[in-house]
Design an enzyme around this catalytic site. Structure first.
Site, PDB file in Angstrom:
ATOM      1  N   VAL A   1      74.123  53.925  30.386  1.00 63.93           N
ATOM      2  CA  VAL A   1      74.707  52.893  29.679  1.00 63.93           C
ATOM      3  C   VAL A   1      75.693  53.517  28.431  1.00 63.93           C
ATOM      4  O   VAL A   1      74.426  53.709  28.036  1.00 63.93           O
ATOM      5  CB  VAL A   1      74.305  51.403  29.224  1.00 63.93           C
ATOM      6  CG1 VAL A   1      75.371  50.455  28.264  1.00 63.93           C
ATOM      7  CG2 VAL A   1      73.906  51.079  30.687  1.00 63.93           C
TER       8      VAL A   1
ATOM      9  N   TYR B   1      61.195  61.415  28.933  1.00 62.05           N
ATOM     10  CA  TYR B   1      61.485  59.894  29.233  1.00 62.05           C
ATOM     11  C   TYR B   1      60.923  59.591  30.524  1.00 62.05           C
ATOM     12  O   TYR B   1      61.078  58.323  30.824  1.00 62.05           O
ATOM     13  CB  TYR B   1      62.810  60.517  29.061  1.00 62.05           C
ATOM     14  CG  TYR B   1      63.601  59.190  28.745  1.00 62.05           C
ATOM     15  CD1 TYR B   1      63.436  58.011  28.109  1.00 62.05           C
ATOM     16  CD2 TYR B   1      64.494  58.458  30.082  1.00 62.05           C
ATOM     17  CE1 TYR B   1      64.188  56.780  28.262  1.00 62.05           C
ATOM     18  CE2 TYR B   1      65.213  57.297  30.204  1.00 62.05           C
ATOM     19  CZ  TYR B   1      65.093  56.624  28.917  1.00 62.05           C
ATOM     20  OH  TYR B   1      65.737  55.049  29.136  1.00 62.05           O
TER      21      TYR B   1
ATOM     22  N   THR C   1      75.739  52.782  25.199  1.00 64.76           N
ATOM     23  CA  THR C   1      75.547  52.341  23.866  1.00 64.76           C
ATOM     24  C   THR C   1      74.556  53.926  22.787  1.00 64.76           C
ATOM     25  O   THR C   1      74.993  55.070  23.385  1.00 64.76           O
ATOM     26  CB  THR C   1      73.376  51.704  24.147  1.00 64.76           C
ATOM     27  OG1 THR C   1      73.065  52.933  24.714  1.00 64.76           O
ATOM     28  CG2 THR C   1      73.366  50.501  25.349  1.00 64.76           C
TER      29      THR C   1
ATOM     30  N   VAL D   1      56.449  48.106  18.345  1.00 60.04           N
ATOM     31  CA  VAL D   1      55.828  47.872  19.422  1.00 60.04           C
ATOM     32  C   VAL D   1      54.916  48.962  20.040  1.00 60.04           C
ATOM     33  O   VAL D   1      53.960  48.541  20.583  1.00 60.04           O
ATOM     34  CB  VAL D   1      56.958  48.194  20.953  1.00 60.04           C
ATOM     35  CG1 VAL D   1      58.134  47.194  21.034  1.00 60.04           C
ATOM     36  CG2 VAL D   1      57.992  49.367  20.770  1.00 60.04           C
TER      37      VAL D   1
ATOM     38  N   ASP E   1      62.265  43.157  16.712  1.00 60.38           N
ATOM     39  CA  ASP E   1      63.098  45.232  15.866  1.00 60.38           C
ATOM     40  C   ASP E   1      61.939  45.449  14.970  1.00 60.38           C
ATOM     41  O   ASP E   1      61.481  44.879  14.088  1.00 60.38           O
ATOM     42  CB  ASP E   1      64.600  44.905  16.338  1.00 60.38           C
ATOM     43  CG  ASP E   1      64.421  46.554  16.571  1.00 60.38           C
ATOM     44  OD1 ASP E   1      65.472  46.389  17.743  1.00 60.38           O
ATOM     45  OD2 ASP E   1      64.851  47.728  16.058  1.00 60.38           O
TER      46      ASP E   1
HETATM   47  N1  LIG Z   1      71.405  53.734  27.497  1.00 60.95           N
HETATM   48  C1  LIG Z   1      71.430  53.901  28.703  1.00 60.95           C
HETATM   49  O1  LIG Z   1      71.437  54.345  28.767  1.00 60.95           O
HETATM   50  C2  LIG Z   1      69.523  53.302  29.563  1.00 60.95           C
HETATM   51  C3  LIG Z   1      69.481  53.681  30.211  1.00 60.95           C
HETATM   52  C4  LIG Z   1      67.910  53.260  31.057  1.00 60.95           C
HETATM   53  C5  LIG Z   1      67.091  52.601  30.585  1.00 60.95           C
HETATM   54  N2  LIG Z   1      67.355  52.483  29.323  1.00 60.95           N
HETATM   55  C6  LIG Z   1      66.315  51.919  28.144  1.00 60.95           C
HETATM   56  O2  LIG Z   1      66.731  50.924  28.122  1.00 60.95           O
HETATM   57  C7  LIG Z   1      65.827  50.229  27.281  1.00 60.95           C
HETATM   58  C8  LIG Z   1      67.202  50.168  25.611  1.00 60.95           C
HETATM   59  O3  LIG Z   1      68.173  51.151  25.489  1.00 60.95           O
HETATM   60  P1  LIG Z   1      69.469  51.262  24.408  1.00 60.95           P
HETATM   61  O4  LIG Z   1      70.206  52.626  25.112  1.00 60.95           O
HETATM   62  O5  LIG Z   1      70.088  49.512  23.890  1.00 60.95           O
HETATM   63  O6  LIG Z   1      68.960  51.616  23.594  1.00 60.95           O
HETATM   64  P2  LIG Z   1      69.542  52.268  21.394  1.00 60.95           P
HETATM   65  O7  LIG Z   1      68.690  53.417  21.146  1.00 60.95           O
HETATM   66  O8  LIG Z   1      70.378  51.654  21.956  1.00 60.95           O
HETATM   67  O9  LIG Z   1      67.837  50.685  20.938  1.00 60.95           O
HETATM   68  C9  LIG Z   1      67.062  50.704  21.326  1.00 60.95           C
HETATM   69  C10 LIG Z   1      66.754  49.739  20.174  1.00 60.95           C
HETATM   70  O10 LIG Z   1      64.997  49.874  20.117  1.00 60.95           O
HETATM   71  C11 LIG Z   1      64.468  49.330  18.677  1.00 60.95           C
HETATM   72  N3  LIG Z   1      63.240  50.406  18.435  1.00 60.95           N
HETATM   73  C12 LIG Z   1      62.688  51.710  18.994  1.00 60.95           C
HETATM   74  N4  LIG Z   1      61.698  52.134  18.008  1.00 60.95           N
HETATM   75  C13 LIG Z   1      60.694  50.657  18.711  1.00 60.95           C
HETATM   76  C14 LIG Z   1      59.863  50.194  18.249  1.00 60.95           C
HETATM   77  N5  LIG Z   1      59.000  51.031  18.062  1.00 60.95           N
HETATM   78  N6  LIG Z   1      59.179  48.501  17.889  1.00 60.95           N
HETATM   79  C15 LIG Z   1      60.257  48.138  17.718  1.00 60.95           C
HETATM   80  N7  LIG Z   1      61.708  48.381  18.373  1.00 60.95           N
HETATM   81  C16 LIG Z   1      62.308  49.411  18.240  1.00 60.95           C
HETATM   82  C17 LIG Z   1      65.394  50.710  17.971  1.00 60.95           C
HETATM   83  O11 LIG Z   1      65.556  49.538  16.606  1.00 60.95           O
HETATM   84  C18 LIG Z   1      67.015  49.643  18.885  1.00 60.95           C
HETATM   85  O12 LIG Z   1      67.965  48.359  17.990  1.00 60.95           O
HETATM   86  C19 LIG Z   1      65.419  51.083  26.797  1.00 60.95           C
HETATM   87  O13 LIG Z   1      64.317  51.119  26.924  1.00 60.95           O
HETATM   88  C20 LIG Z   1      65.800  52.539  27.315  1.00 60.95           C
HETATM   89  O14 LIG Z   1      65.041  53.427  27.153  1.00 60.95           O
HETATM   90  C21 LIG Z   1      68.807  53.048  28.334  1.00 60.95           C
END
Ligand SMILES: NC(=O)c1ccc[n+]([C@@H]2O[C@H](COP(=O)([O-])OP(=O)(O)OC[C@H]3O[C@@H](n4cnc5c(N)ncnc54)[C@H](O)[C@@H]3O)[C@@H](O)[C@H]2O)c1
Length: 262
Positions: A191, A156, A193, A61, A37
């Site tokens: 979800v 997005y 989060t 990333v 991360d």
């Molecule tokens: N939560 C939802 O409803 C949902 C739904 C569909 C898809 N997603 C996808 O699931 C994945 C995780 O989502 P989440 O809800 O846990 O998000 P979140 O925001 O809670 O966590 C995202 C994490 O990614 C890290 N991050 C951000 N930029 C970064 C970088 N440049 N390099 C490394 N790490 C980096 C952040 O520090 C954080 O720990 C994402 O790809 C999101 O698009 C989430």
């Protein structure tokens, strides 16, 4: 229970949210996990919570050099790499009429380029003669947003559609070139989060719903299973796709959305 004993995994964006849950569930299934991360404090704490045999690496990333050193570091810590979960992502809500180019570029950078660079470095490490040359599995985290049209999340959704297509081309290249790496993606539903809750708030702020609760209610209403997703729902799907039970599943997107995208 799916057994991943002996497998070595790197999960991006694993300092919180879905990535944290995926790291914990992979570890519960027997894998050794490196949490990667940009947030060092939280990432290191998650790695510590997993116990002995797991670790943390700093990773941005969007940065090719950061990937190079993170993958080398993970391989040094784990003795190899079998599983990459490309989970890091961001969502910045906006109506198209109010589009901010900088925000759009941030999403393209993290969600699309970040995923592509992850596939690149996993392939280089896992293919024959790579630093961990026994093949493996890459799982990209797309979104239900790649499969439906929901207002307020145009860029997005575009980035997640790109992740979907990247997945399929990557699976094809890996197969054609004999890399021995399966590549799949999942489409999580909403979800709650930090990202999911933030999305509900920003949809209301954009004037699309009367309140965050109304936005969440609308999503639940559209979901045949009648609820939001959980971190566990997503982590279980990822563990399945990473396991040998999914050994003939390659180049697909798996909806994990309670039917929202059907
Ligand atoms: N939560 C939802 O409803 C949902 C739904 C569909 C898809 N997603 C996808 O699931 C994945 C995780 O989502 P989440 O809800 O846990 O998000 P979140 O925001 O809670 O966590 C995202 C994490 O990614 C890290 N991050 C951000 N930029 C970064 C970088 N440049 N390099 C490394 N790490 C980096 C952040 O520090 C954080 O720990 C994402 O790809 C999101 O698009 C989430």
């Amino acid at each position: 229970m799916t057994d991943l004993t002996g497998r070595r995994a790197l999960v991006t964006g694993a300092a919180q949210g879905l990535g944290e849950g995926m790291a914990a569930t992979l570890a519960d299934a027997g894998a050794r996990v490196v949490v990667a991360d940009i947030n060092d404090d939280r990432g290191a704490k998650v790695a510590e919570s997993l116990g002995d045999g797991h670790g943390f690496v700093h990773l941005d990333v969007t940065d090719d050099a950061s990937w190079e050193s993170a993958v080398a570091d993970a391989i040094a810590q784990l003795g190899g790499l079998d599983i990459l979960i490309n989970n890091a992502g961001v969502e910045i809500t906006s109506l198209i009429a109010d589009l901010d180019a900088a925000h759009a570029k941030t999403m393209l950078d993290i969600n699309v380029l970040g995923t592509a660079l992850g596939i690149k470095h996993a392939f280089r490490a896992m293919r024959p003669n790579g630093a961990s040359g026994d093949g493996g599995v890459v799982i990209n985290i797309a979104s239900v947003a790649a499969t439906i049209a929901f207002p307020g999340i145009s860029i997005y959704s575009a980035t997640k559609s790109a992740v979907d297509r990247l997945t399929r081309v990557a699976a094809m290249e890996s197969a054609k070139l004999g890399y021995g790496v399966r590549v799949n993606c999942v489409y999580p539903g909403l979800v709650p989060t930090e990202m999911g809750a933030g999305l509900a708030s920003s949809l209301a702020e954009a004037g699309l719903f009367g309140s965050p609760d109304e936005a969440v209610g609308a999503v639940i209403e559209m979901t045949p299973s009648g609820r939001l997703g959980t971190v566990e729902d997503m982590a279980d799907a990822v563990v399945f796709l990473a396991s040998d039970q999914a050994k003939f599943i390659n180049g697909v997107g798996l909806p994990v959305d309670g039917g929202l995208g059907m």
